[in-house]
Design a protein around this motif. Structure first.
Motif, PDB file in Angstrom:
ATOM      1  N   ASP A 124       0.621  -1.020  -0.080  1.00  0.00           N
ATOM      2  CA  ASP A 124       0.004   0.010  -0.022  1.00  0.00           C
ATOM      3  C   ASP A 124       0.820   1.118   0.027  1.00  0.00           C
ATOM      4  OD1 ASP A 124      -2.276  -1.153  -0.085  1.00  0.00           O
ATOM      5  OD2 ASP A 124      -2.727  -1.047   1.997  1.00  0.00           O
ATOM      6  N   LYS A 125       1.965   1.156   0.637  1.00  0.00           N
ATOM      7  CA  LYS A 125       2.762   2.242   1.017  1.00  0.00           C
ATOM      8  C   LYS A 125       3.433   2.761  -0.319  1.00  0.00           C
ATOM      9  CE  LYS A 125       4.804   1.930   5.573  1.00  0.00           C
ATOM     10  NZ  LYS A 125       5.747   1.262   6.108  1.00  0.00           N
ATOM     11  N   GLY A 126       3.857   1.765  -1.182  1.00  0.00           N
ATOM     12  CA  GLY A 126       4.536   1.774  -2.448  1.00  0.00           C
ATOM     13  C   GLY A 126       3.408   2.588  -3.205  1.00  0.00           C
ATOM     14  N   ALA A 127       2.315   2.013  -3.462  1.00  0.00           N
ATOM     15  CA  ALA A 127       1.525   2.691  -4.392  1.00  0.00           C
ATOM     16  C   ALA A 127       1.299   4.141  -3.901  1.00  0.00           C
ATOM     17  CB  ALA A 127      -0.041   2.065  -4.275  1.00  0.00           C
ATOM     18  N   VAL A 128       1.127   4.702  -2.539  1.00  0.00           N
ATOM     19  CA  VAL A 128       0.867   5.794  -2.175  1.00  0.00           C
ATOM     20  C   VAL A 128       2.060   6.643  -2.735  1.00  0.00           C
ATOM     21  CG1 VAL A 128       0.350   7.349  -0.550  1.00  0.00           C
ATOM     22  CG2 VAL A 128      -0.722   5.468  -0.404  1.00  0.00           C
ATOM     23  N   PHE A 129       3.121   6.059  -2.426  1.00  0.00           N
ATOM     24  CA  PHE A 129       4.696   6.640  -2.655  1.00  0.00           C
ATOM     25  C   PHE A 129       4.650   7.154  -4.142  1.00  0.00           C
ATOM     26  CE2 PHE A 129       8.943   6.382  -3.858  1.00  0.00           C
ATOM     27  CZ  PHE A 129       9.420   7.492  -3.520  1.00  0.00           C
ATOM     28  N   VAL A 152      -8.618   4.568   4.703  1.00  0.00           N
ATOM     29  CA  VAL A 152      -9.128   3.346   4.259  1.00  0.00           C
ATOM     30  C   VAL A 152      -8.482   2.287   5.028  1.00  0.00           C
ATOM     31  CG1 VAL A 152      -9.223   1.391   2.521  1.00  0.00           C
ATOM     32  CG2 VAL A 152      -9.753   3.766   1.934  1.00  0.00           C
ATOM     33  N   VAL A 153      -7.137   2.273   5.157  1.00  0.00           N
ATOM     34  CA  VAL A 153      -6.294   1.362   5.886  1.00  0.00           C
ATOM     35  C   VAL A 153      -6.749   1.383   7.462  1.00  0.00           C
ATOM     36  CG1 VAL A 153      -3.997   0.403   6.752  1.00  0.00           C
ATOM     37  CG2 VAL A 153      -4.484   1.010   4.256  1.00  0.00           C
ATOM     38  N   HIS A 154      -6.639   2.551   7.993  1.00  0.00           N
ATOM     39  CA  HIS A 154      -6.842   2.541   9.426  1.00  0.00           C
ATOM     40  C   HIS A 154      -8.513   2.520   9.939  1.00  0.00           C
ATOM     41  CE1 HIS A 154      -2.853   3.234  10.414  1.00  0.00           C
ATOM     42  NE2 HIS A 154      -2.603   3.675   9.318  1.00  0.00           N
ATOM     43  N   SER A 155      -9.025   3.280   9.039  1.00  0.00           N
ATOM     44  CA  SER A 155     -10.660   3.221   9.745  1.00  0.00           C
ATOM     45  C   SER A 155     -11.736   2.620   8.658  1.00  0.00           C
ATOM     46  CB  SER A 155     -11.034   4.813   9.785  1.00  0.00           C
ATOM     47  OG  SER A 155     -10.105   5.184  10.434  1.00  0.00           O
ATOM     48  N   ALA A 207     -15.662   4.850   6.336  1.00  0.00           N
ATOM     49  CA  ALA A 207     -14.961   5.948   6.828  1.00  0.00           C
ATOM     50  C   ALA A 207     -14.495   7.029   5.749  1.00  0.00           C
ATOM     51  CB  ALA A 207     -13.848   5.930   7.760  1.00  0.00           C
ATOM     52  N   SER A 208     -13.666   6.412   4.978  1.00  0.00           N
ATOM     53  CA  SER A 208     -13.060   7.234   3.672  1.00  0.00           C
ATOM     54  C   SER A 208     -14.127   7.697   2.774  1.00  0.00           C
ATOM     55  CB  SER A 208     -12.239   6.363   2.957  1.00  0.00           C
ATOM     56  OG  SER A 208     -12.538   5.846   1.838  1.00  0.00           O
TER      57      SER A 208
END
Ligand SMILES: Nc1nc2c(ncn2[C@@H]2O[C@H](COP(=O)(O)OP(=O)(O)OP(=O)(O)O)[C@@H](O)[C@H]2O)c(=O)[nH]1
Ligand SMILES: [Mg+2]
Length: 665
Positions: A51-56, A422-425, A429-430
């Motif tokens: 996920d982090k990679g896509a956001v990056f 999305v990941v946290h809530s 929520a998003s």
């Protein structure tokens, strides 16, 4: 070309050339869409990343935009055409680096993303500017709105390529080919006529406009439009001083604030993230639905298609709606589209959030699709048209650049914030956050966004925030809206005398009556000598001196010439027989020693336009021989004193000219 000329004459050729230009100026935006689609989960680059990679990946692309805004501001001062080519050159670099990155390290890939960010920003800042400058009035809103369509088309094409499992290097080679091809083809497209005129290259501006309007360079029909092009710029004013100048004027400041929030706000509302991360949303939606339905129904939830297909369907919905927006933005206007779509998108996203909570995957998918469709049908495109309507040539460039910086910020926040939520809530929520932000935007738009279609910047400013000298008690008169206001006595500041002249029975008294509140109207008896009234147009105090037009009193006109700062010449456009008399009288007036060689603005009202046989402004201009008037700025507008139609536009032109004269002196 010959076929087009035969089929519909200059109009068809003009439509063809303008459509071609709009397509070509938006090709770099298609490339940006392709690059973003490539970064998305479906197409490969970030597919193996977390996920982090896509956001990056997305953030790298958008952060490059911030660097690109000042670069774009610099490039467009050398020429719009070179800037479009530079955007394509960035994409040539981007796809070349991505080609290398298929078999090499990640460094090349990041370089590719930065190049895409640079090219994308240049493309996004340029496309609305150029569309506005190259296309004729009545089309330019649709032309500006083609930008989101092009962007969405790029994303969808990449989704399709991924769905068809086309090999990565084939996709990259094709994208590279498009950018290289575009770079060379654009060399043959003429430069923007406005840019050329501002650089003092009037002959080139004429040829460019002739090509765009499908006419020969010596066609007299170009003259009227050439007059609307910006005057040659004095000296080399830097982008920074132009930007500071933009904020110096209170009305322009307000207009920019509204345009900026309108453009940036819609980018922040989450639709970008929701489409870019659509696949992930649908997987999560499906899992949530599965968890709920396993407990209740052992056969599992009913899904419309696979999550990847959902994203593809969304892309298709978006593209159809974006195409529709080209029509709607000119048909409905900017304000109804922005306000209506913002409420509809906000409510749909809210509905989607509730559906996700309730575990109704299909309802959620449909609600998201509806939000995406409505967003593309108006909310994405109309703010750009709004912003480009708000500024005259000299400020449009820097206003767009600054707004693009806001867009980059909005997009970056979008792609960072929503996946994190999305990941946290969770998805609901998003969606709820996006709904709340869009509804807040809808409230702002309902209160602050004005209608700007077919309006001059001055008219827009007067609607947003009347100039300080205008009485706050504005008199609104049907179609006249807030343009003119009546003041009982002279307004503060210098008064300017406008002569209202024309043959008897042409409608001078009636036109001025249309500007008066009901208790100040005068009877429309033939005016015997002169009648004087004070008005305020766009913040300028004007003394309107109306002189009777009957033959026996025309000799009195010349007594007023010395004091005049402008002339409003009224003709009865429905009385073709007397146009020759009007022409002779006008020539006498213009050649009078007190008027000759003075740079007075001449506004000609082709009045009684409501009558069936009224001649259009172009024919009135030809009948009066206006093309021979070279020492005065002139403008013809069709008016009706009965409805007030057309008067707003004409007076806005006159106000602008008077303001220029006022500041020059
Ligand atoms: N249908 C139509 N009638 C108009 C319009 N403007 C003026 N009229 C009519 O034309 C007639 C003459 O209008 P005036 O405003 O008195 O004309 P004027 O130019 O002031 O004439 P003088 O004072 O004699 O020079 C009146 O009967 C008006 O009602 C218009 O836009 N449409
Ligand atoms: Mg009169």
């Amino acid at each position: 070309m010959r076929i087009l000329k035969g089929w519909g004459g200059a109009a068809a050729l003009s439509a063809f050339h303008q459509a071609l230009v709009v397509i070509l100026i938006n090709i770099p935006s298609v490339s940006f869409g392709l690059a973003l689609g490539w970064v998305s989960l479906l197409s490969g680059e970030a597919a193996d990343e977390s996920d982090k990679g896509a956001v990056f990946a997305a953030v790298t692309t958008f952060l490059a935009c911030f660097v690109a805004v000042p670069i774009s501001a610099k490039i467009i001062t050398y020429g719009r055409k070179y800037a479009v080519m530079a955007a394509s050159a960035c994409f040539v670099l981007c796809w070349s680096l991505k080609l290398v990155s298929v078999s090499a390290s990640d460094g090349w890939m990041i370089g590719g993303r930065l190049a895409a960010g640079l090219g994308g920003t240049v493309a996004w800042t340029l496309a609305p500017l150029l569309a506005r400058e190259m296309c004729s009035e009545g089309w330019c809103g649709a032309a500006v709105s083609a930008l989101p369509l092009a962007h969405n088309a790029g994303i969808l094409l990449m989704y399709l390529a991924a769905d068809a499992r086309i090999h990565h290097s084939t996709v990259i080679w094709s994208c590279l080919g498009v950018s290289v091809f575009h770079f060379f083809v654009f060399m043959f497209i003429p430069e923007s006529p406005s840019f050329l005129a501002a650089k003092g290259k009037n002959e080139e501006a004429r040829s460019s406009l002739a090509w765009l309007r499908g006419r020969s360079t010596n066609s007299p029909k170009l003259d009227a439009e050439l007059k609307t092009l910006p005057p040659a710029e004095k000296g080399d004013e830097s982008s920074l001083s132009r930007t500071l100048d933009l904020f110096r004027d209170r009305q322009r400041r307000w207009a920019f604030a509204i345009g900026f929030v309108a453009v940036m706000g819609q980018e922040m509302c989450g639709i970008l993230a929701i489409t870019q991360y659509a696949e992930r949303l649908f997987i999560l939606t499906r899992d949530r639905a599965a968890a709920v339905s396993i407990a209740s129904a052992p056969e599992g939830p009913v899904l419309l298609a696979t999550p990847a297909r959902h994203a593809l369907i969304l892309g298709a919905v978006q593209i159809v709606a974006s195409a529709l927006s080209l029509y709607l933005v000119e048909r409905l206007g900017r304000r109804p589209l922005i306000v209506g779509c913002a409420w509809a998108v906000g409510l749909s996203l809210g509905g989607a959030a509730v559906a996700v909570w309730a575990g109704k995957a299909e309802v959620a998918a449909l609600a998201v699709a509806l939000a995406v469709a409505v967003d593309a049908a108006g909310l994405q495109a109309a703010p750009y048209a709004l912003l480009s309507d708000m500024f005259a040539y000299e400020y449009r460039g820097c206003a767009t650049m600054l707004a693009m910086a806001g867009v980059c910020l909005g997009n970056s926040m979008d792609v960072i914030m929503f996946p994190v939520i999305v990941v946290h809530s969770g998805v609901a929520a998003s969606l709820l956050t996006a709904a709340a932000m869009t509804l807040a935007y809808a409230v702002f738009a309902s209160i602050a966004v004005p209608e700007t279609r077919l309006k001059t910047p001055e008219q827009i400013y007067d609607a947003i925030c009347p100039a300080a000298s205008i009485s706050p008690k504005l008199y609104t008169m049907g179609l006249m809206e807030k343009l003119s206001s009546w003041l009982g006595g002279p307004a503060a500041g210098r008064e300017i005398t406008i002569l209202v002249l024309g043959l008897d029975h042409s409608g001078k008294t009636s036109l001025l009556n249309a500007l008066r509140p009901p208790d100040r109207k005068v009877t429309s008896e033939p005016t015997l000598a002169t009648r004087q009234d004070n008005f305020t147009f766009g913040g300028i105090s004007v003394v309107a001196v109306e002189a009777g037009g009957a033959r026996r009193v025309r000799a009195l006109w010349e007594r007023q010439y010395a004091a005049a700062s402008g002339v409003l010449w009224v003709v009865d456009a429905a009385d073709a027989l007397r146009l020759a008399v009007a022409r002779d009288e006008m020539q006498l007036m213009l050649e009078h020693p007190a008027m000759r060689a003075r740079r007075l603005p001449l506004l000609v009202c082709a009045n009684k336009a409501d009558l069936p046989h009224a001649l259009p402004p172009a024919q009135v201009a030809a009948a009066l021989g206006l093309e021979c008037v070279t020492d005065k700025p002139w403008h013809v507008c069709a008016t009706s004193a009965v409805s007030g139609a057309g008067l707003t536009d004409g007076l806005a032109w006159l106000t602008r000219q008077l303001r220029d004269l006022h500041t020059d002196n």
